[in-house]
Design a protein around this motif. Structure first.
Motif, mmCIF file in Angstrom:
data_model
loop_
_atom_site.group_PDB
_atom_site.id
_atom_site.type_symbol
_atom_site.label_atom_id
_atom_site.label_comp_id
_atom_site.label_asym_id
_atom_site.label_seq_id
_atom_site.Cartn_x
_atom_site.Cartn_y
_atom_site.Cartn_z
ATOM 1 N N PHE A 29 0.821 -1.211 0.000
ATOM 2 C CA PHE A 29 0.000 0.000 0.000
ATOM 3 C C PHE A 29 0.858 1.265 0.000
ATOM 4 O O PHE A 29 1.856 1.334 0.711
ATOM 5 N N PRO A 30 0.431 2.283 -0.763
ATOM 6 C CA PRO A 30 1.160 3.559 -0.727
ATOM 7 C C PRO A 30 1.012 4.206 0.644
ATOM 8 O O PRO A 30 0.086 3.883 1.397
ATOM 9 N N ASP A 31 1.911 5.129 0.946
ATOM 10 C CA ASP A 31 1.909 5.847 2.220
ATOM 11 C C ASP A 31 1.932 4.858 3.390
ATOM 12 O O ASP A 31 1.235 5.033 4.396
ATOM 13 N N SER A 32 2.704 3.806 3.231
ATOM 14 C CA SER A 32 2.850 2.775 4.256
ATOM 15 C C SER A 32 4.326 2.486 4.443
ATOM 16 O O SER A 32 5.089 2.489 3.473
ATOM 17 N N ALA A 33 4.736 2.243 5.674
ATOM 18 C CA ALA A 33 6.148 1.997 5.946
ATOM 19 C C ALA A 33 6.309 1.333 7.306
ATOM 20 O O ALA A 33 5.454 1.473 8.184
ATOM 21 N N VAL A 34 7.412 0.632 7.470
ATOM 22 C CA VAL A 34 7.824 0.132 8.777
ATOM 23 C C VAL A 34 8.752 1.191 9.357
ATOM 24 O O VAL A 34 9.710 1.603 8.700
ATOM 25 N N HIS A 35 8.462 1.633 10.569
ATOM 26 C CA HIS A 35 9.237 2.722 11.171
ATOM 27 C C HIS A 35 10.211 2.243 12.238
ATOM 28 O O HIS A 35 11.358 2.665 12.250
ATOM 29 N N GLU A 36 9.746 1.406 13.146
ATOM 30 C CA GLU A 36 10.593 0.975 14.255
ATOM 31 C C GLU A 36 10.252 -0.460 14.627
ATOM 32 O O GLU A 36 9.107 -0.887 14.530
ATOM 33 N N VAL A 37 11.264 -1.162 15.069
ATOM 34 C CA VAL A 37 11.103 -2.509 15.593
ATOM 35 C C VAL A 37 11.688 -2.492 17.005
ATOM 36 O O VAL A 37 12.819 -2.048 17.205
ATOM 37 N N HIS A 38 10.902 -2.950 17.970
ATOM 38 C CA HIS A 38 11.354 -2.989 19.363
ATOM 39 C C HIS A 38 11.476 -4.442 19.823
ATOM 40 O O HIS A 38 10.611 -5.271 19.520
ATOM 41 N N TYR A 39 12.523 -4.693 20.558
ATOM 42 C CA TYR A 39 12.830 -6.046 21.032
ATOM 43 C C TYR A 39 12.565 -6.143 22.527
ATOM 44 O O TYR A 39 12.766 -5.167 23.277
ATOM 45 N N ALA A 40 12.120 -7.294 22.966
ATOM 46 C CA ALA A 40 11.817 -7.512 24.386
ATOM 47 C C ALA A 40 13.095 -7.379 25.217
ATOM 48 O O ALA A 40 14.089 -8.032 24.916
ATOM 49 N N PRO A 41 13.065 -6.534 26.250
ATOM 50 C CA PRO A 41 14.249 -6.369 27.092
ATOM 51 C C PRO A 41 14.433 -7.520 28.083
ATOM 52 O O PRO A 41 15.463 -7.597 28.758
ATOM 53 N N GLY A 42 13.455 -8.404 28.157
ATOM 54 C CA GLY A 42 13.541 -9.557 29.052
ATOM 55 C C GLY A 42 12.541 -10.609 28.640
ATOM 56 O O GLY A 42 11.713 -10.383 27.739
ATOM 57 N N ASP A 43 12.598 -11.768 29.267
ATOM 58 C CA ASP A 43 11.620 -12.823 28.999
ATOM 59 C C ASP A 43 10.224 -12.344 29.401
ATOM 60 O O ASP A 43 10.068 -11.508 30.301
ATOM 61 N N TYR A 44 9.224 -12.863 28.729
ATOM 62 C CA TYR A 44 7.831 -12.524 29.033
ATOM 63 C C TYR A 44 6.994 -13.778 28.792
ATOM 64 O O TYR A 44 7.508 -14.782 28.283
ATOM 65 N N PRO A 45 5.687 -13.767 29.179
ATOM 66 C CA PRO A 45 4.908 -15.018 29.154
ATOM 67 C C PRO A 45 4.928 -15.794 27.845
ATOM 68 O O PRO A 45 4.929 -17.019 27.859
ATOM 69 N N SER A 46 4.945 -15.113 26.692
ATOM 70 C CA SER A 46 4.912 -15.871 25.433
ATOM 71 C C SER A 46 6.199 -15.703 24.621
ATOM 72 O O SER A 46 6.195 -15.968 23.429
ATOM 73 N N GLY A 47 7.287 -15.278 25.264
ATOM 74 C CA GLY A 47 8.518 -15.103 24.506
ATOM 75 C C GLY A 47 9.741 -14.875 25.368
ATOM 76 O O GLY A 47 9.682 -14.891 26.595
ATOM 77 N N LYS A 48 10.817 -14.644 24.680
ATOM 78 C CA LYS A 48 12.124 -14.513 25.322
ATOM 79 C C LYS A 48 12.736 -13.146 25.050
ATOM 80 O O LYS A 48 12.388 -12.469 24.079
ATOM 81 N N GLU A 49 13.690 -12.788 25.884
ATOM 82 C CA GLU A 49 14.464 -11.576 25.685
ATOM 83 C C GLU A 49 15.038 -11.572 24.270
ATOM 84 O O GLU A 49 15.511 -12.595 23.775
ATOM 85 N N GLY A 50 14.943 -10.424 23.612
ATOM 86 C CA GLY A 50 15.462 -10.289 22.248
ATOM 87 C C GLY A 50 14.448 -10.570 21.159
ATOM 88 O O GLY A 50 14.692 -10.246 19.997
ATOM 89 N N ASP A 51 13.304 -11.174 21.498
ATOM 90 C CA ASP A 51 12.240 -11.377 20.504
ATOM 91 C C ASP A 51 11.686 -10.024 20.076
ATOM 92 O O ASP A 51 11.658 -9.071 20.865
ATOM 93 N N ILE A 52 11.215 -9.947 18.843
ATOM 94 C CA ILE A 52 10.513 -8.735 18.424
ATOM 95 C C ILE A 52 9.205 -8.686 19.201
ATOM 96 O O ILE A 52 8.410 -9.628 19.153
ATOM 97 N N ILE A 53 8.998 -7.586 19.914
ATOM 98 C CA ILE A 53 7.773 -7.470 20.703
ATOM 99 C C ILE A 53 6.776 -6.493 20.074
ATOM 100 O O ILE A 53 5.582 -6.746 20.081
ATOM 101 N N THR A 54 7.266 -5.371 19.522
ATOM 102 C CA THR A 54 6.372 -4.441 18.822
ATOM 103 C C THR A 54 7.033 -3.929 17.549
ATOM 104 O O THR A 54 8.257 -3.826 17.460
#
Length: 161
Positions: A29-54
């Motif tokens: 789609f036009p006017d669409s982009a990926v801006h930022e990727v944030h990684y989990a700073p620690g383990d969480y219920p459904s993932g591990k530290e370093g996983d893409i979280i948002t």
């Protein structure tokens, strides 16, 4: 942070593939982009530290956050992106991209992408017919309910009868 946080942002819950979805939307789609990727700073219920979280991205100018929250919640038709198109070629391009990338067709201009997000690919001529009301809206509606992907020529013909 590179981009300011929007006052209102759509948050879409994904199992674990928010980045893949955001990259697809940005490429489609036009006017669409990926801006930022944030990684989990620690383990969480459904993932591990370093996983893409948002993943912060835009779809047709609309700010979104993809949250990799695990399999607990699924998408439904209660939320959809509605994309207004101007031509059959534009309608075909978006519909074919979504359905052709592992998505599925539905009815009346609705389809789902491979992540379960619902999309309404709606030619403006259909919206204009519905806004006109009366017999024109009835004819366009009757034509639309027989379609999966909207056929602009058939909607236009129904409007003129």
């Amino acid at each position: 942070m590179k981009n300011p946080i929007a006052k209102n942002t759509i948050c879409l819950w994904f199992d674990k593939d928010a980045l893949e979805a955001a990259e697809f939307y940005a490429a489609t789609f036009p006017d669409s982009a990926v801006h930022e990727v944030h990684y989990a700073p620690g383990d969480y219920p459904s993932g591990k530290e370093g996983d893409i979280i948002t993943v912060h991205f835009t779809v047709l100018g609309i700010p979104c956050i993809g949250l990799n929250g695990g399999p607990a919640f699924k998408h439904s038709e209660a939320f959809s992106f509605q994309v207004a198109t101007d031509t059959q070629e534009e309608t075909d391009r978006y519909w074919d991209a979504i359905v052709g990338n592992g998505g599925e067709e539905s009815e009346c201009g609705w389809c789902k992408d491979r992540w379960g997000i619902s999309w309404q690919i709606t030619p403006r001529t259909l919206s204009e017919a519905m806004s006109a009301g009366g017999d024109e809206a009835k004819r366009a509606f009757a034509a639309m309910i027989q379609m999966s992907k909207i056929d602009v020529a058939k909607i236009d013909a129904a409007r003129r009868v």
